[in-house]
Design an enzyme around this catalytic site. Structure first.
Site, PDB file in Angstrom:
ATOM      1  CB  CYS A   4      -1.652  -0.252   6.505  1.00  0.00           C
ATOM      2  SG  CYS A   4      -2.973  -0.239   5.298  1.00  0.00           S
ATOM      3  CB  CYS A  60      -0.982  -0.027   1.167  1.00  0.00           C
ATOM      4  SG  CYS A  60      -0.646   1.106   2.497  1.00  0.00           S
ATOM      5  CD  GLU A  61      -0.455   5.255  -3.930  1.00  0.00           C
ATOM      6  OE1 GLU A  61       0.163   4.730  -4.873  1.00  0.00           O
ATOM      7  OE2 GLU A  61      -1.243   6.208  -4.075  1.00  0.00           O
ATOM      8  CG  HIS A  62      -2.359   5.567   1.411  1.00  0.00           C
ATOM      9  ND1 HIS A  62      -3.486   4.852   1.082  1.00  0.00           N
ATOM     10  CD2 HIS A  62      -2.299   6.598   0.536  1.00  0.00           C
ATOM     11  CE1 HIS A  62      -4.093   5.441   0.062  1.00  0.00           C
ATOM     12  NE2 HIS A  62      -3.395   6.488  -0.295  1.00  0.00           N
ATOM     13  CG  HIS A  63      -0.149   3.062   6.008  1.00  0.00           C
ATOM     14  ND1 HIS A  63      -1.373   2.924   5.391  1.00  0.00           N
ATOM     15  CD2 HIS A  63      -0.323   3.992   6.980  1.00  0.00           C
ATOM     16  CE1 HIS A  63      -2.257   3.729   5.970  1.00  0.00           C
ATOM     17  NE2 HIS A  63      -1.640   4.389   6.934  1.00  0.00           N
ATOM     18  CG  HIS A 100      -5.386  -3.442   2.785  1.00  0.00           C
ATOM     19  ND1 HIS A 100      -4.895  -2.484   1.938  1.00  0.00           N
ATOM     20  CD2 HIS A 100      -6.330  -4.131   2.087  1.00  0.00           C
ATOM     21  CE1 HIS A 100      -5.521  -2.572   0.766  1.00  0.00           C
ATOM     22  NE2 HIS A 100      -6.397  -3.560   0.831  1.00  0.00           N
ATOM     23  CD  GLN A 148      -8.285  -4.425  -2.459  1.00  0.00           C
ATOM     24  OE1 GLN A 148      -7.849  -4.329  -1.309  1.00  0.00           O
ATOM     25  NE2 GLN A 148      -9.349  -5.161  -2.748  1.00  0.00           N
TER      26      GLN A 148
HETATM   27 ZN   LIG Z   1      -2.178   1.492   4.011  1.00  0.00          ZN
END
Ligand SMILES: [Zn+2]
Length: 180
Positions: free
Chosen positions: A142, A71-74, A140, A112
């Site tokens: 995260c 995941c590109e956020h975390h 996920h 996703q």
């Molecule tokens: Zn994430």
């Protein structure tokens, strides 16, 4: 990259000179080469290299394609299964290539929803299919490892193009077959 990873180890409160951690920066760098290998893969070329003439218009489904993405956020993993179906136009593609296309998009920093759309668009464009359906079901880390603690929840995303979008019978046929 090794220098930065060593710095992260220190900033999270570890002793980067501890024996077990000495080779970690080099190992993490090698691991990321594989985790991010999708940037060097060309999903269009994967399909274009294995096209055959279609002999019918029957729905083709491949279920349970394992994937591992980040995941590109975390920058934490999300992983699960992909379910892909298409109705051929004039061409079909070797079945193993569908898994390789999933891999090419998974091995990048992703969300996703976007990954689902990218897989569907790539197949639609290169196969000139009458319809494409892609469902991703993933967990996920995260969400699972952090405060949210939604331990056993799955995120499900879908992209329906062409006949799968316009024809509810086609769509429900796919949704039934992907559960078997
Ligand atoms: Zn994430």
């Amino acid at each position: 990259m090794e220098k930065e990873i060593k710095s992260i180890i220190q900033q999270i409160g570890e002793d980067s000179s501890r024996e077990g951690l000495l080779k970690t920066p080099a190992r993490v760098k090698r691991a990321w080469k594989e985790i991010a290998a999708g940037y060097e893969m060309d999903p269009d070329a994967i399909i274009q290299g294995a096209l055959f003439e279609a002999e019918g218009k029957e729905m083709i489904i491949v279920n349970d394609i394992d994937f591992y993405s980040t995941c590109e956020h975390h920058m934490l993993p999300f992983f699960g299964k992909a379910y892909i179906a298409y109705i051929p136009g004039t061409k079909i593609v070797g079945l193993s290539k569908l898994a390789r296309v999933v891999e090419a998009f998974a091995r990048r920093l992703q969300v996703q929803e976007r990954m689902t759309a990218q897989i569907a668009d790539c197949l639609q464009k290169n196969l000139e299919a009458e319809g494409v359906a892609v469902v991703l079901r993933a967990q996920h880390l995260c969400m699972m490892m952090r405060g949210v603690q939604k331990q056993n929840s799955y995120a499900v995303t879908s992209e329906m193009l062409g006949a799968f979008k316009n024809n509810s019978k086609t769509r429900s046929e796919f949704l039934t077959l992907m559960r078997d």
